[in-house]
Motif scaffolding. Structure first.
Motif, PDB file in Angstrom:
ATOM      1  N   ASP A 212     165.524  35.613  57.624  1.00 43.27           N
ATOM      2  CA  ASP A 212     166.040  36.975  57.757  1.00 43.27           C
ATOM      3  C   ASP A 212     164.983  37.894  57.157  1.00 43.27           C
ATOM      4  O   ASP A 212     164.021  37.417  56.555  1.00 43.27           O
ATOM      5  N   PRO A 213     165.121  39.208  57.301  1.00 44.57           N
ATOM      6  CA  PRO A 213     164.060  40.119  56.825  1.00 44.57           C
ATOM      7  C   PRO A 213     163.683  39.901  55.361  1.00 44.57           C
ATOM      8  O   PRO A 213     162.503  39.903  55.026  1.00 44.57           O
ATOM      9  N   GLU A 214     164.690  39.679  54.541  1.00 42.92           N
ATOM     10  CA  GLU A 214     164.413  39.516  53.108  1.00 42.92           C
ATOM     11  C   GLU A 214     163.577  38.257  52.852  1.00 42.92           C
ATOM     12  O   GLU A 214     162.525  38.318  52.222  1.00 42.92           O
ATOM     13  N   SER A 215     164.010  37.140  53.413  1.00 40.21           N
ATOM     14  CA  SER A 215     163.274  35.892  53.209  1.00 40.21           C
ATOM     15  C   SER A 215     161.870  36.012  53.793  1.00 40.21           C
ATOM     16  O   SER A 215     160.890  35.512  53.257  1.00 40.21           O
ATOM     17  N   ARG A 216     161.800  36.709  54.914  1.00 39.32           N
ATOM     18  CA  ARG A 216     160.528  36.775  55.611  1.00 39.32           C
ATOM     19  C   ARG A 216     159.495  37.593  54.829  1.00 39.32           C
ATOM     20  O   ARG A 216     158.331  37.247  54.791  1.00 39.32           O
ATOM     21  N   GLU A 217     159.942  38.672  54.221  1.00 34.44           N
ATOM     22  CA  GLU A 217     159.024  39.471  53.412  1.00 34.44           C
ATOM     23  C   GLU A 217     158.457  38.629  52.279  1.00 34.44           C
ATOM     24  O   GLU A 217     157.250  38.641  52.014  1.00 34.44           O
ATOM     25  N   ALA A 218     159.346  37.887  51.629  1.00 34.00           N
ATOM     26  CA  ALA A 218     158.901  37.035  50.518  1.00 34.00           C
ATOM     27  C   ALA A 218     157.889  36.016  51.019  1.00 34.00           C
ATOM     28  O   ALA A 218     156.850  35.757  50.395  1.00 34.00           O
ATOM     29  N   TYR A 219     158.174  35.467  52.197  1.00 33.15           N
ATOM     30  CA  TYR A 219     157.286  34.450  52.754  1.00 33.15           C
ATOM     31  C   TYR A 219     155.944  35.028  53.164  1.00 33.15           C
ATOM     32  O   TYR A 219     154.889  34.448  52.903  1.00 33.15           O
ATOM     33  N   LYS A 220     155.986  36.206  53.800  1.00 40.00           N
ATOM     34  CA  LYS A 220     154.733  36.844  54.232  1.00 40.00           C
ATOM     35  C   LYS A 220     153.831  37.111  53.026  1.00 40.00           C
ATOM     36  O   LYS A 220     152.613  36.922  53.106  1.00 40.00           O
ATOM     37  N   THR A 221     154.431  37.546  51.950  1.00 43.89           N
ATOM     38  CA  THR A 221     153.663  37.800  50.727  1.00 43.89           C
ATOM     39  C   THR A 221     153.005  36.503  50.253  1.00 43.89           C
ATOM     40  O   THR A 221     151.814  36.467  49.941  1.00 43.89           O
ATOM     41  N   ALA A 222     153.776  35.456  50.249  1.00 48.60           N
ATOM     42  CA  ALA A 222     153.257  34.160  49.801  1.00 48.60           C
ATOM     43  C   ALA A 222     152.139  33.686  50.726  1.00 48.60           C
ATOM     44  O   ALA A 222     151.123  33.149  50.282  1.00 48.60           O
ATOM     45  N   LEU A 223     152.326  33.933  52.022  1.00 56.32           N
ATOM     46  CA  LEU A 223     151.315  33.515  52.994  1.00 56.32           C
ATOM     47  C   LEU A 223     150.016  34.281  52.778  1.00 56.32           C
ATOM     48  O   LEU A 223     148.928  33.704  52.804  1.00 56.32           O
ATOM     49  N   ARG A 224     150.140  35.577  52.571  1.00 59.73           N
ATOM     50  CA  ARG A 224     148.945  36.391  52.346  1.00 59.73           C
ATOM     51  C   ARG A 224     148.239  35.953  51.060  1.00 59.73           C
ATOM     52  O   ARG A 224     147.018  35.873  51.013  1.00 59.73           O
ATOM     53  N   ASP A 225     149.039  35.640  50.046  1.00 63.83           N
ATOM     54  CA  ASP A 225     148.445  35.174  48.791  1.00 63.83           C
ATOM     55  C   ASP A 225     147.678  33.882  49.022  1.00 63.83           C
ATOM     56  O   ASP A 225     146.597  33.674  48.472  1.00 63.83           O
ATOM     57  N   TYR A 226     148.255  33.037  49.867  1.00 60.82           N
ATOM     58  CA  TYR A 226     147.633  31.742  50.121  1.00 60.82           C
ATOM     59  C   TYR A 226     146.385  31.881  50.990  1.00 60.82           C
ATOM     60  O   TYR A 226     145.342  31.291  50.706  1.00 60.82           O
TER      61      TYR A 226
END
Length: 420
Positions: free
Chosen positions: A170-184
């Motif tokens: 969902d949007p909330e989970s996805r934002e958290a994931y996108k941040t983690a992906l960018r960090d990675y």
RNA sequence: GAGCUCGUAGCUCAGUCGGUUAGAGCGCCAGGUUGUGGCCCUGGAGGCCGUGGGUUCAAUUCCCAUCGGGCUCCCCA
């Protein structure tokens, strides 16, 4: 033969006799199974407002940014529909289908248009069938949707495929994931492919879908979205997987499955086949809980899929699956001379009324040529009419398969053929 | 949108290292059988060798462009 002056546009094909029968057989299966699932058919216009598709499918998607056929007439902006989820949602909102109560279970079959370079399994006009279940966020809806999709392939006999499932959050989970992906990915951004670098800011999840060689080693170790799902979405996904297990539908959980339309949330799935070559997707779909609202309707969860009909038919071809019997006609009237010809013409309707399919020669040809034509038309029987038969009121009924003949009155012939 | 490859009869394909009337199989039409298909035999119709331009005494053959198909990339059904 002169060379054709006018031809189809690139990527658009005629479906000719001999081919059409397969389409009708496939369509019949889809209609039958949809009825068993209690899905209702919906038909929407080929042309939609450009703005609907741009908003619905997503400005940044390939479909909208480079594959759309659009034109303007007066003040209206028309687009040939590239997919049907957004139009069905539009129709749902426009006609307040939510007021019918409960969830709406809709299915469709029809042509779609995308301005791509054609190759095998990819045309500019192609056909999809699909399903949209509107109004339910229950994992049961996700799974019924998948079950319907699988049922079609099962009935046809295509079993060589892989069902990949993921949750895109969902949007909330996805934002958290996108941040983690960018960090990675960030520290190695310069080592990624050009396309992937472009996607880094706006849509880093699409990087996971990359087939570029240089991206692969980073993708392999990338964080997995499932670890970032909030409790509700994780539970939804777990239930989807559990129900699939309950239905013995085998699947592969693919944490990097991302889909091309912007509207997907939570469940995403794709059916691929090794029998298709590089365009290997048979069908794909998922949940789009925010799209109805995005288009101006009431907040309404929904899930659906779309399946490519040409690709399904290619798979049938590869697997030597025959969807349709060769055509045939019950009886061919062979006539000799003007009197007999007139008799044949005037007796055809009587046979047809009795439910018998029938035809005759339209070219005034010899008996031999007529028999040959009857053979070519795959006639079960020929009725031979000449002056002898007309005088006696008895006609020669020839069984074209057994090569046996008998002499019968017209009524006896009809009776015999109608009671087969 | 990018790369590679192919384009000869209705279909599947030979062929021309540039040179008189371009071939096969299947299909189509007709005849062999003036009332009988599928097998067989004989004959026939059907190609400006995808299109346009260039090189050449001469182009279906070589070159360029273009259109169309196939494969790959991109992306998706």
């Amino acid at each position: 033969m002169a060379k054709a002056k006018y031809t189809t546009h690139i990527g658009m094909v005629d479906i000719l006799p001999g081919e059409v029968e397969k389409w009708r057989a496939l369509e019949a299966i889809i209609h039958e199974e949809a009825a068993k699932f209690n899905f209702e058919e919906i038909r929407t216009p080929i042309l939609e407002q450009t703005e609907l598709i741009v908003r619905g499918v997503g400005q940044l998607t390939d479909i909208v940014s480079k594959e759309i056929f659009a034109f303007k007439k007066g003040d209206s902006h028309y687009v040939l529909r590239p997919e049907l989820t957004a139009p069905v949602v539009r129709s749902y909102v426009q006609h307040h289908l939510n007021q019918r109560g409960g969830s709406q279970k809709l299915y469709y079959i029809g042509p779609m248009f995308r301005a791509e370079k054609p190759q095998k399994g990819r045309q500019r006009q192609f056909h999809q069938f699909g399903v949209e279940i509107m109004g339910s966020n229950d994992p049961v809806a996700d799974v019924e949707c998948i079950a319907f999709m699988m049922r079609i392939y099962q009935r046809i006999g295509i079993e060589n495929f892989e069902l990949k499932v993921n949750s895109v959050g969902d949007p909330e989970s996805r934002e958290a994931y996108k941040t983690a992906l960018r960090d990675y990915l960030g520290p190695n951004l310069d080592k990624l492919s050009e396309v992937s670098q472009k996607r880094f800011e706006k849509n880093p999840m699409r990087i996971l879908d990359s087939k570029e060689a240089e991206d692969q080693e980073f993708i392999k170790q990338a964080p997995v979205i499932r670890d970032f799902l909030n409790e509700e979405t994780e539970e939804h996904f777990e239930n989807v997987l559990a129900y699939l297990d309950d239905l013995s539908i085998s699947y592969t959980e693919d944490p990097y499955l991302v889909r091309g339309m912007d509207y997907y949330t939570r469940t995403a799935f794709e059916l691929t086949s090794p029998d298709l070559g590089s365009q290997d997707a048979l069908a794909g779909g998922g949940r789009y809980d925010l799209l109805v609202e995005e288009i101006g309707g009431p907040s309404t969860p929904a899930v659906g899929f779309a399946a490519g009909m040409e690709r399904l038919l290619i798979a049938c071809e590869e697997l030597d699956i025959k969807l349709a019997e060769p055509k045939s006609v019950d009886v061919y009237f062979v006539s000799l001379g003007d009197e007999a010809r007139k008799w044949a013409l005037t007796h055809l309707p009587k046979a047809r009324e009795a439910g018998i399919s029938t035809t005759m020669d339209y070219m005034g040809r010899s008996m031999k040529a007529q028999m040959k034509d009857a053979n070519r038309e795959n006639a079960d029987y020929a009725v031979i009419v000449g002056s002898n038969e007309l005088a006696e009121g008895k006609f020669t009924l020839r069984n074209m398969r057994e090569s046996e003949e008998m002499s019968l009155s017209f009524d006896q012939i009809i009776e015999k053929l109608a009671s087969r």
